[in-house]
Design an enzyme around this catalytic site. Structure first.
Site, PDB file in Angstrom:
ATOM      1  N   GLU A 138      -0.106   9.376  -3.741  1.00  0.00           N
ATOM      2  CA  GLU A 138      -0.414   9.608  -4.813  1.00  0.00           C
ATOM      3  C   GLU A 138      -2.128   9.895  -5.495  1.00  0.00           C
ATOM      4  O   GLU A 138      -1.810  10.836  -6.851  1.00  0.00           O
ATOM      5  CB  GLU A 138      -0.080   8.040  -5.393  1.00  0.00           C
ATOM      6  CG  GLU A 138       1.079   6.820  -4.714  1.00  0.00           C
ATOM      7  CD  GLU A 138       1.383   7.089  -3.553  1.00  0.00           C
ATOM      8  OE1 GLU A 138       2.277   6.113  -3.361  1.00  0.00           O
ATOM      9  OE2 GLU A 138       0.280   7.327  -3.028  1.00  0.00           O
ATOM     10  N   CYS A 146      -3.846   3.392  -4.396  1.00  0.00           N
ATOM     11  CA  CYS A 146      -3.364   4.748  -5.676  1.00  0.00           C
ATOM     12  C   CYS A 146      -2.534   3.666  -6.821  1.00  0.00           C
ATOM     13  O   CYS A 146      -2.928   4.537  -7.706  1.00  0.00           O
ATOM     14  CB  CYS A 146      -1.790   5.030  -4.774  1.00  0.00           C
ATOM     15  SG  CYS A 146      -2.892   5.802  -3.354  1.00  0.00           S
ATOM     16  N   CYS A 159       0.048   1.413  -2.486  1.00  0.00           N
ATOM     17  CA  CYS A 159      -0.316   0.494  -1.828  1.00  0.00           C
ATOM     18  C   CYS A 159      -1.945   0.401  -2.875  1.00  0.00           C
ATOM     19  O   CYS A 159      -1.801   0.790  -3.624  1.00  0.00           O
ATOM     20  CB  CYS A 159      -1.510   1.767  -0.311  1.00  0.00           C
ATOM     21  SG  CYS A 159      -2.666   2.264  -1.801  1.00  0.00           S
ATOM     22  N   HIS A 186      -3.761   9.937  -0.005  1.00  0.00           N
ATOM     23  CA  HIS A 186      -2.599   9.648  -0.132  1.00  0.00           C
ATOM     24  C   HIS A 186      -1.392  10.367  -0.801  1.00  0.00           C
ATOM     25  O   HIS A 186      -2.097  11.468  -1.805  1.00  0.00           O
ATOM     26  CB  HIS A 186      -2.625   7.983  -0.378  1.00  0.00           C
ATOM     27  CG  HIS A 186      -3.257   7.221   0.092  1.00  0.00           C
ATOM     28  ND1 HIS A 186      -3.323   5.893   0.405  1.00  0.00           N
ATOM     29  CD2 HIS A 186      -4.469   7.139   1.960  1.00  0.00           C
ATOM     30  CE1 HIS A 186      -3.782   5.251   1.563  1.00  0.00           C
ATOM     31  NE2 HIS A 186      -3.866   5.713   2.026  1.00  0.00           N
TER      32      HIS A 186
END
Length: 150
Positions: A49, A80, A77, A47
């Site tokens: 992040e 993250c 999320c 992801h």
């Protein structure tokens, strides 16, 4: 924030992954940039992040990002968010909400709902095995005199 949003558009258009971008800033200067690379790297943890945290840590030569802030194109999320806490970032800024993400097919409600459930009630079966054998490494860590705590 504008750079995080631009990354989300640029890297999605380039075929790297979903529409997510992030930057880490220290003292007003961008330290690292990240974007979603899940589908281009076949890595479900890639992801924006997570990627920006990895890059910022390499750039700064440390695992603690205290003194830095993250700007991300979407509310993080659970994975993250946990990584942000582990990295000790000072502040989180986001553009789109998790409801906005769910509306375009990125719904992480299942994970948010699973976390508080008792282990026996979670969607993916989970069990504890060989605790006594596993404890050996923890005992060694507890007595290690040259460990670097985190």
């Amino acid at each position: 924030m504008r750079r995080a949003i631009a990354l989300s558009c640029e890297r999605m258009a380039a075929g790297d992954g979903g529409p997510f971008g992030a930057v880490i800033v220290r003292e007003g200067v961008i330290v690292a940039e990240g974007w979603n690379e899940v589908t281009s790297t076949n890595d479900p943890t890639a992801h924006a992040e997570m990627q920006v945290i990895r890059r910022a840590c390499r750039e700064l030569g440390r695992f603690d990002l205290a003194g830095c802030e993250i700007y991300t194109s979407c509310e993080p999320c659970p994975m993250c968010l946990a990584a942000i806490y582990w990295a000790r970032l000072d502040r989180i800024h986001f553009a789109n909400s998790r409801a906005d993400a769910a509306a375009i097919g990125f719904d992480d409600a299942l994970i948010y709902n699973e976390i508080p459930r008792p282990l026996a009630e979670r969607a993916i079966p989970i069990s504890e095995l060989l605790r006594d054998e596993g404890r050996v490494a923890f005992e060694a860590w507890a007595s290690k005199t040259d460990k670097i705590g985190y």
